[in-house]
Design an enzyme around this catalytic site. Structure first.
Site, PDB file in Angstrom:
ATOM      1  N   HIS A 143      51.286  43.733  34.037  1.00  9.31           N
ATOM      2  CA  HIS A 143      51.700  44.273  35.347  1.00  9.31           C
ATOM      3  C   HIS A 143      53.182  44.614  35.229  1.00  9.31           C
ATOM      4  CE1 HIS A 143      48.517  41.350  36.564  1.00  9.31           C
ATOM      5  NE2 HIS A 143      48.282  42.149  37.590  1.00  9.31           N
ATOM      6  N   ASP A 198      55.369  41.700  35.650  1.00  6.38           N
ATOM      7  CA  ASP A 198      55.331  40.652  34.614  1.00  6.38           C
ATOM      8  C   ASP A 198      56.481  40.811  33.636  1.00  6.38           C
ATOM      9  OD1 ASP A 198      52.799  40.108  35.634  1.00  6.38           O
ATOM     10  OD2 ASP A 198      51.723  41.030  33.943  1.00  6.38           O
ATOM     11  N   GLU A 247      39.382  47.423  39.778  1.00  2.44           N
ATOM     12  CA  GLU A 247      38.838  46.121  39.360  1.00  2.44           C
ATOM     13  C   GLU A 247      38.230  45.426  40.570  1.00  2.44           C
ATOM     14  OE1 GLU A 247      41.295  43.765  36.732  1.00  2.44           O
ATOM     15  OE2 GLU A 247      40.488  41.927  37.579  1.00  2.44           O
ATOM     16  N   GLU A 255      35.453  42.124  35.848  1.00  5.32           N
ATOM     17  CA  GLU A 255      35.884  40.785  35.407  1.00  5.32           C
ATOM     18  C   GLU A 255      34.737  39.791  35.603  1.00  5.32           C
ATOM     19  OE1 GLU A 255      39.847  39.471  36.199  1.00  5.32           O
ATOM     20  OE2 GLU A 255      39.201  37.433  36.582  1.00  5.32           O
ATOM     21  N   HIS A 304      35.059  37.465  38.576  1.00  6.05           N
ATOM     22  CA  HIS A 304      34.915  38.204  39.839  1.00  6.05           C
ATOM     23  C   HIS A 304      33.438  38.514  40.091  1.00  6.05           C
ATOM     24  CE1 HIS A 304      39.294  39.933  39.418  1.00  6.05           C
ATOM     25  NE2 HIS A 304      39.255  38.618  39.419  1.00  6.05           N
ATOM     26  N   ASP A 312      37.390  42.450  31.942  1.00  6.59           N
ATOM     27  CA  ASP A 312      38.271  41.286  31.880  1.00  6.59           C
ATOM     28  C   ASP A 312      37.385  40.099  31.546  1.00  6.59           C
ATOM     29  OD1 ASP A 312      40.590  42.616  32.381  1.00  6.59           O
ATOM     30  OD2 ASP A 312      41.017  41.675  34.310  1.00  6.59           O
ATOM     31  N   ASP A 369      38.665  31.622  41.652  1.00  7.27           N
ATOM     32  CA  ASP A 369      38.867  32.379  40.421  1.00  7.27           C
ATOM     33  C   ASP A 369      39.648  31.538  39.414  1.00  7.27           C
ATOM     34  OD1 ASP A 369      38.809  34.552  38.770  1.00  7.27           O
ATOM     35  OD2 ASP A 369      40.371  35.675  39.807  1.00  7.27           O
ATOM     36  N   ASP A 405      39.554  31.517  36.137  1.00  8.36           N
ATOM     37  CA  ASP A 405      40.025  32.240  34.948  1.00  8.36           C
ATOM     38  C   ASP A 405      40.055  31.385  33.677  1.00  8.36           C
ATOM     39  OD1 ASP A 405      40.471  34.739  36.180  1.00  8.36           O
ATOM     40  OD2 ASP A 405      42.452  34.143  36.877  1.00  8.36           O
TER      41      ASP A 405
HETATM   42  C1  XUL Z   1      43.173  38.908  39.706  1.00  8.73           C
HETATM   43  C2  XUL Z   1      43.040  39.721  38.504  1.00  8.73           C
HETATM   44  C3  XUL Z   1      44.208  40.546  38.128  1.00  8.73           C
HETATM   45  C4  XUL Z   1      43.852  41.905  37.615  1.00  8.73           C
HETATM   46  C5  XUL Z   1      45.047  42.785  37.388  1.00  8.73           C
HETATM   47  O1  XUL Z   1      42.078  38.111  39.982  1.00  8.73           O
HETATM   48  O2  XUL Z   1      42.031  39.690  37.830  1.00  8.73           O
HETATM   49  O3  XUL Z   1      44.966  39.847  37.195  1.00  8.73           O
HETATM   50  O4  XUL Z   1      43.147  41.820  36.431  1.00  8.73           O
HETATM   51  O5  XUL Z   1      45.864  42.893  38.505  1.00  8.73           O
HETATM   52 CO    CO Z   2      41.381  40.704  36.081  1.00 12.47          CO
END
Ligand code: XUL
Ligand code: CO
Length: 448
Positions: free
Chosen positions: A109, A112, A240, A276, A279, A304, A315, A317
């Site tokens: 991003h 970032d 996304e 993702e 998600h 993702d 989420d 991750d």
């Molecule tokens: C948030 C997410 C983000 C996107 C990019 O859940 O997945 O990191 O991938 O903004």
């Molecule tokens: Co993502």
């Protein structure tokens, strides 16, 4: 150049499934050919900047746990005291990591890589400076950019959304930021550009005009596409999907909602999706379902790769560890023809207690091996024809003249009623789900 951060970790190499070396790949063998294409080219793996280098382990209940000396609150007397110095230190560590891991792509991003300044103009200058530096690192290392994205969710100005904000001034600020980030992505040779609508949704309908907000979002996306052509960016523009978190409801809920949105605003030929895993599960779908939906709609773009936790409805991750879940996803990816400009980005983070420097390597090695095994299993399944043969035979009736007459519009409700009057009860056949599940398990067991 700054000194080494991941001291004691050398380049990670492929050693094969029998290796006991925890800092080696057992399955990810980048040059191994799978159906005539290298594993690296099939998977197009990427590491993400935000979770691995911007996050220090803080959560809503507690402070950071991880040693990240480029964080302002971790600055020591011999580390940089200014935001840009810290950003440079962070980038040095990030590229050291990408190179040692041997991962071919990265993602970022705008926020970032550079700290925000006191004005939009100053912030863009800072991003530009860091993009120049990233360009140099990319050149030295050969690491490529899978995608860039603008962070339109952290700054307080986006509290009520970016494109969907009730205030056009915020829309304008977001548009300026995306124009700049798209150009930065283009300058770095980025292969895609992602938009995740973290604040594009609502908290309550009591204060929200949904139709108006969706129109704004449609207009915004058209502007992004127009700008892509204006600057000659050839990559895919990707939305996304995510159903909620941080907002209660996000408009890009899942792949099907995104497809409907793109169709409504005439964008289905221009925009695809970045799916993702976590998600997908939050939206109540399997990962494989979202991929199949995207290929059917003609909007598959990128992935993702991460994992949720079956007992946690947010989420989390995690790095992907389930070969079965990822195999079912990779079956759909390969069936659909694989990636074009997309790839598999590890939008995944360490657990908060994983505070040793080499934990980041263990996490990515596990993720890369999981994806490599899943690719091999998926290819084995598809090459055997075990699933497709059984699937094709289920639909055999539709290939007959009678089946075709229904699909091509010759048959009517009326004509089918007449036919049914004289017909026998249709024969039922087994769906064979358990046998097919065993087939998948057998392919996973046997890959070498
Ligand atoms: C948030 C997410 C983000 C996107 C990019 O859940 O997945 O990191 O991938 O903004
Ligand atoms: Co993502």
């Amino acid at each position: 150049m700054t000194s080494e951060f991941f001291v004691g970790v050398d380049e990670i190499r492929y050693e094969g499934p029998n290796s006991d070396n925890p800092l080696a790949f057992r399955w990810y063998d980048k040059n191994r050919l799978v159906d005539g294409k290298s594993m690296a080219d099939h998977l197009r793996l990427a590491a993400c900047y935000w979770h691995s280098f911007c996050w220090d382990g803080f959560d809503i209940f507690g402070d950071g746990t991880m040693e990240r000396p480029w964080h302002p609150n971790q600055a020591t007397s011999d580390s940089p005291q200014d935001g840009m110095g810290q950003a440079r230190l962070k980038m040095a560590a990030a590229f050291e990591f990408f190179v040692k891991l041997g991962i071919p792509f990265w993602c970022f991003h705008d926020r970032d890589i550079a700290p925000e300044g006191s004005s939009f103009a100053e912030t863009t200058r800072r991003v530009d400076e860091m993009v120049d530096l990233a360009g140099q690192y990319q050149e030295q290392s050969g690491t490529k950019l899978l995608w860039g994205t603008a962070n339109l969710f952290s700054n307080a100005r986006f509290q009520a959304g970016a494109a969907t904000n009730p205030d056009p001034e915020v829309f304008a600020a977001a548009a300026g930021q995306v124009a700049h980030c798209l150009e930065a992505t283009h300058r770095l040779g980025g292969e895609n550009y992602v938009l995740w609508g973290g604040r594009e949704g609502y908290e309550t309908l009591l204060n929200t005009d949904m139709g108006r907000e969706l129109d704004q979002m449609g207009r915004f996306l058209h502007m992004v596409v127009e700008h892509k052509y204006k600057i000659g960016f050839e990559g895919l523009i990707l939305l996304e999907p995510k159903p909620f978190e941080p907002t209660k409801h996000q408009y890009d809920f899942d792949v099907a909602s995104v497809h409907a949105f793109l169709q409504k605003y005439g964008l289905q030929e221009e925009v695809a999706v970045n799916i993702e895993v976590n998600h997908a599960t939050l939206s109540g779908h399997d990962f494989a379902h979202e991929i199949a939906t995207a290929f059917n709609a003609g909007i598959f773009g990128s992935i993702d790769a991460n994992a949720g936790d079956p007992r946690l409805g947010w989420d989390v991750d995690r790095f992907p560890v389930s070969v079965e879940e990822m195999t079912l996803g990779m079956v759909e990816v390969l069936r659909g023809g694989g990636f074009t400009s997309g790839g598999l980005n590890f939008d995944a983070k360490l657990r908060r207690q994983s505070i040793a420097r080499d934990d980041l390597f263990h996490a990515h090695i596990g993720g890369m091996d999981t994806m490599a095994r899943s690719l091999l299993a998926a290819s084995s399944i598809l090459n055997s024809g075990d699933l497709d043969d059984s699937r094709d035979s289920r639909y055999l009736g539709w290939t007959t003249e009678f089946g075709q007459s229904i699909l091509n519009g010759e048959a009517t409700l009326e004509s089918l009623r007449t036919r049914s009057m004289g017909a026998q009860e249709p024969a039922r056949v087994s769906g064979r789900q358990e046998a097919l599940e065993n087939t998948v398990a057998r392919h996973i067991e046997r890959i070498r």
